[in-house]
Design a protein around this motif. Sequence first.
Motif, PDB file in Angstrom:
ATOM      1  N   SER A 145     -10.791 -46.942 -10.091  1.00 59.54           N
ATOM      2  CA  SER A 145     -10.224 -46.104 -10.122  1.00 59.54           C
ATOM      3  C   SER A 145      -9.633 -44.889  -9.543  1.00 59.54           C
ATOM      4  N   ILE A 146     -10.274 -45.004  -8.744  1.00 59.86           N
ATOM      5  CA  ILE A 146      -9.842 -43.841  -7.559  1.00 59.86           C
ATOM      6  C   ILE A 146      -8.374 -44.737  -6.892  1.00 59.86           C
ATOM      7  N   ARG A 147      -8.172 -45.220  -6.620  1.00 57.34           N
ATOM      8  CA  ARG A 147      -6.835 -45.975  -6.067  1.00 57.34           C
ATOM      9  C   ARG A 147      -5.782 -46.369  -7.237  1.00 57.34           C
ATOM     10  N   MET A 148      -6.142 -45.982  -8.199  1.00 55.99           N
ATOM     11  CA  MET A 148      -5.257 -46.287  -9.600  1.00 55.99           C
ATOM     12  C   MET A 148      -5.201 -44.180  -9.909  1.00 55.99           C
ATOM     13  N   GLY A 149      -5.532 -43.403  -8.838  1.00 58.69           N
ATOM     14  CA  GLY A 149      -5.498 -42.152  -9.077  1.00 58.69           C
ATOM     15  C   GLY A 149      -5.881 -42.010 -10.231  1.00 58.69           C
ATOM     16  N   MET A 150      -6.244 -42.105 -10.683  1.00 53.32           N
ATOM     17  CA  MET A 150      -7.466 -41.570 -11.658  1.00 53.32           C
ATOM     18  C   MET A 150      -8.245 -40.054 -11.890  1.00 53.32           C
ATOM     19  N   ASP A 151      -8.299 -39.953 -10.767  1.00 50.99           N
ATOM     20  CA  ASP A 151      -9.014 -38.400 -10.231  1.00 50.99           C
ATOM     21  C   ASP A 151      -8.176 -37.267  -9.949  1.00 50.99           C
ATOM     22  N   GLU A 152      -6.925 -37.819  -9.490  1.00 49.66           N
ATOM     23  CA  GLU A 152      -6.444 -36.892  -8.653  1.00 49.66           C
ATOM     24  C   GLU A 152      -5.696 -35.748 -10.134  1.00 49.66           C
TER      25      GLU A 152
END
Length: 264
Positions: A145-152
């Motif tokens: 999820s972090i790599r997909m930028g979900m928390d950006e």
Amino acid sequence: MEITKVELKILIKEFLTASNRVLRAGFEIYSEELEKFTRFLESKPLIWEYIVSCGEPEFDVEKTVEEIRSSYGDSIFDLGTTNEKEVANIYAVIKYLADKKYNGRSSLFYGYSSSKKYQDKVDGFGEKYIRILITHIENYLTTLSIRMGMDEKMAVQVEIKDSNLTNTQVTVSGNDSSVTVTQNNSDFNKLEDLIKEILGKIDSLEPEEKETVSECIEIIETIKDEKPKKSIIKMALKTLQGVAGTTEFFAAVASLVQYVQTLL
């Protein structure tokens, strides 16, 4: 395989629900709950590919299960030499137990709690063994999820003229449609008050339940970190809600859950 952000969010939610269910499973229906959990893991390609990638277990599962069952609490399962082997070992064991329909009264679980209650023993097995598998899968999904930028989030710097405002966080949504200013100090002071309220109402709990509450609180307090793992915190909230306690304890937990959800 390819997966969208929305699909991954749904998968994480489903995984946390399935995990919480198996950790809270009653001893009378333990084999059925283990079977549902392993079937869930195998039915989700992203999770199943991860488990398969971790390889084969390090021991003969059937032989090891029989040895531990026959020890009547003197032995428990080895975890593994690496994270990957922990995943392979633990999954192979619970899959075997599900297939062979081991019930919650089995002596296999005796080593996971000194209590004489069957429920405490399977709860101990869940917390000390299955939860390790859950944590590895959780970390894997969280990394994706972090790599997909979900928390950006987009952050901007602003001038705060009121010198009384300290440790203030300003966050702008992705489409610049809104701005949120949060005073973290006051948020965390209230959080601490709610936690103290819970801890003041755990005297009537069993020792293992008290330990569960302490572990959950420790996880929930990581919300103060710069980049808290929200999905893990949500899982801790669900686990905390599953602890059996007094009416006052439940009320305190409900207040904490409600407040923490506003910070996530």
